[in-house]
Motif scaffolding. Sequence first.
Motif, PDB file in Angstrom:
ATOM      1  N   ALA A   1       7.895   9.005   4.086  1.00 33.13           N
ATOM      2  CA  ALA A   1       7.948   7.681   4.703  1.00 33.13           C
ATOM      3  C   ALA A   1       9.369   7.142   4.690  1.00 33.13           C
ATOM      4  N   ARG A   2      10.073   7.365   3.603  1.00 34.45           N
ATOM      5  CA  ARG A   2      11.440   6.876   3.500  1.00 34.45           C
ATOM      6  C   ARG A   2      12.372   7.625   4.447  1.00 34.45           C
ATOM      7  N   TRP A   3      12.221   8.938   4.558  1.00 40.86           N
ATOM      8  CA  TRP A   3      13.090   9.724   5.427  1.00 40.86           C
ATOM      9  C   TRP A   3      12.839   9.431   6.899  1.00 40.86           C
TER      10      TRP A   3
ATOM     11  N   GLU B   1      14.022  17.002  -2.503  1.00 40.53           N
ATOM     12  CA  GLU B   1      13.501  15.696  -2.914  1.00 40.53           C
ATOM     13  C   GLU B   1      11.983  15.626  -2.821  1.00 40.53           C
ATOM     14  N   VAL B   2      11.411  16.233  -1.793  1.00 40.27           N
ATOM     15  CA  VAL B   2       9.960  16.156  -1.617  1.00 40.27           C
ATOM     16  C   VAL B   2       9.230  16.958  -2.690  1.00 40.27           C
ATOM     17  N   GLU B   3       9.866  17.999  -3.218  1.00 40.05           N
ATOM     18  CA  GLU B   3       9.246  18.792  -4.285  1.00 40.05           C
ATOM     19  C   GLU B   3       9.306  18.098  -5.637  1.00 40.05           C
ATOM     20  N   SER B   4      10.268  17.177  -5.819  1.00 35.17           N
ATOM     21  CA  SER B   4      10.455  16.582  -7.137  1.00 35.17           C
ATOM     22  C   SER B   4       9.806  15.210  -7.311  1.00 35.17           C
ATOM     23  N   SER B   5       9.288  14.599  -6.248  1.00 34.30           N
ATOM     24  CA  SER B   5       8.658  13.283  -6.396  1.00 34.30           C
ATOM     25  C   SER B   5       7.483  13.149  -5.434  1.00 34.30           C
ATOM     26  N   ASP B   6       6.960  11.934  -5.281  1.00 39.40           N
ATOM     27  CA  ASP B   6       5.802  11.679  -4.430  1.00 39.40           C
ATOM     28  C   ASP B   6       6.119  12.019  -2.982  1.00 39.40           C
ATOM     29  N   ALA B   7       5.464  13.038  -2.460  1.00 39.80           N
ATOM     30  CA  ALA B   7       5.787  13.552  -1.129  1.00 39.80           C
ATOM     31  C   ALA B   7       5.562  12.516  -0.033  1.00 39.80           C
TER      32      ALA B   7
ATOM     33  N   GLY C   1      15.112  26.996   9.633  1.00 37.68           N
ATOM     34  CA  GLY C   1      15.556  26.102   8.572  1.00 37.68           C
ATOM     35  C   GLY C   1      15.303  24.639   8.848  1.00 37.68           C
ATOM     36  N   SER C   2      14.839  24.313  10.031  1.00 37.46           N
ATOM     37  CA  SER C   2      14.561  22.908  10.346  1.00 37.46           C
ATOM     38  C   SER C   2      13.224  22.492   9.752  1.00 37.46           C
ATOM     39  N   VAL C   3      13.082  21.201   9.548  1.00 36.11           N
ATOM     40  CA  VAL C   3      11.854  20.626   8.994  1.00 36.11           C
ATOM     41  C   VAL C   3      11.385  19.533   9.946  1.00 36.11           C
ATOM     42  N   VAL C   4      10.124  19.602  10.348  1.00 32.44           N
ATOM     43  CA  VAL C   4       9.546  18.581  11.217  1.00 32.44           C
ATOM     44  C   VAL C   4       8.574  17.754  10.385  1.00 32.44           C
TER      45      VAL C   4
ATOM     46  N   ALA D   1       0.831  -1.202   0.000  1.00 33.97           N
ATOM     47  CA  ALA D   1       0.000   0.000   0.000  1.00 33.97           C
ATOM     48  C   ALA D   1       0.864   1.251   0.000  1.00 33.97           C
ATOM     49  N   LYS D   2       0.328   2.308  -0.594  1.00 31.34           N
ATOM     50  CA  LYS D   2       1.033   3.587  -0.592  1.00 31.34           C
ATOM     51  C   LYS D   2       0.997   4.183   0.808  1.00 31.34           C
ATOM     52  N   PRO D   3       2.074   4.817   1.244  1.00 31.66           N
ATOM     53  CA  PRO D   3       2.062   5.463   2.554  1.00 31.66           C
ATOM     54  C   PRO D   3       1.139   6.681   2.537  1.00 31.66           C
ATOM     55  N   PHE D   4       0.560   6.987   3.678  1.00 30.39           N
ATOM     56  CA  PHE D   4      -0.299   8.163   3.793  1.00 30.39           C
ATOM     57  C   PHE D   4      -0.250   8.665   5.224  1.00 30.39           C
ATOM     58  N   GLY D   5      -0.729   9.863   5.447  1.00 26.40           N
ATOM     59  CA  GLY D   5      -0.786  10.435   6.782  1.00 26.40           C
ATOM     60  C   GLY D   5       0.427  11.257   7.168  1.00 26.40           C
ATOM     61  N   PHE D   6       1.362  11.460   6.241  1.00 29.59           N
ATOM     62  CA  PHE D   6       2.556  12.243   6.529  1.00 29.59           C
ATOM     63  C   PHE D   6       2.330  13.692   6.155  1.00 29.59           C
ATOM     64  N   SER D   7       2.951  14.582   6.908  1.00 32.01           N
ATOM     65  CA  SER D   7       2.987  15.996   6.559  1.00 32.01           C
ATOM     66  C   SER D   7       4.282  16.577   7.112  1.00 32.01           C
ATOM     67  N   TYR D   8       4.652  17.747   6.618  1.00 33.13           N
ATOM     68  CA  TYR D   8       5.869  18.368   7.121  1.00 33.13           C
ATOM     69  C   TYR D   8       5.658  19.863   7.268  1.00 33.13           C
ATOM     70  N   ALA D   9       6.457  20.459   8.147  1.00 38.39           N
ATOM     71  CA  ALA D   9       6.410  21.898   8.368  1.00 38.39           C
ATOM     72  C   ALA D   9       7.838  22.416   8.394  1.00 38.39           C
ATOM     73  N   GLN D  10       8.064  23.480   7.634  1.00 43.72           N
ATOM     74  CA  GLN D  10       9.376  24.102   7.608  1.00 43.72           C
ATOM     75  C   GLN D  10       9.347  25.291   8.561  1.00 43.72           C
TER      76      GLN D  10
END
Length: 72
Positions: A51-53, A40-46, A15-18, A2-11
């Motif tokens: 999930a990978r990071w 990387e998140v801007e150029s492919s499936d976020a 300069g840190s990203v959560v 299954a595709k991962p879901f439920g992730f989000s990020y905040a900059q």
Amino acid sequence: MAKPFGFSYAQHADGSVVITHRGHAATTLRGSRAGKFLTEVESSDAQLVMARWTGAYKFGNERTARNHPRNR
């Protein structure tokens, strides 16, 4: 798988990203790692990138592990 879901990020301003998963903080990236993540998140499936990071992606052996006698 299954595709991962439920992730989000905040900059943040510093300069840190959560990265959060279903509302809970999964990881915090700072410095050059945050920059690499953002490009990387801007150029492919976020969702897949986040999930990978965070290391929270499926390895494909969950079904066999669930059916193992030790896990019943």
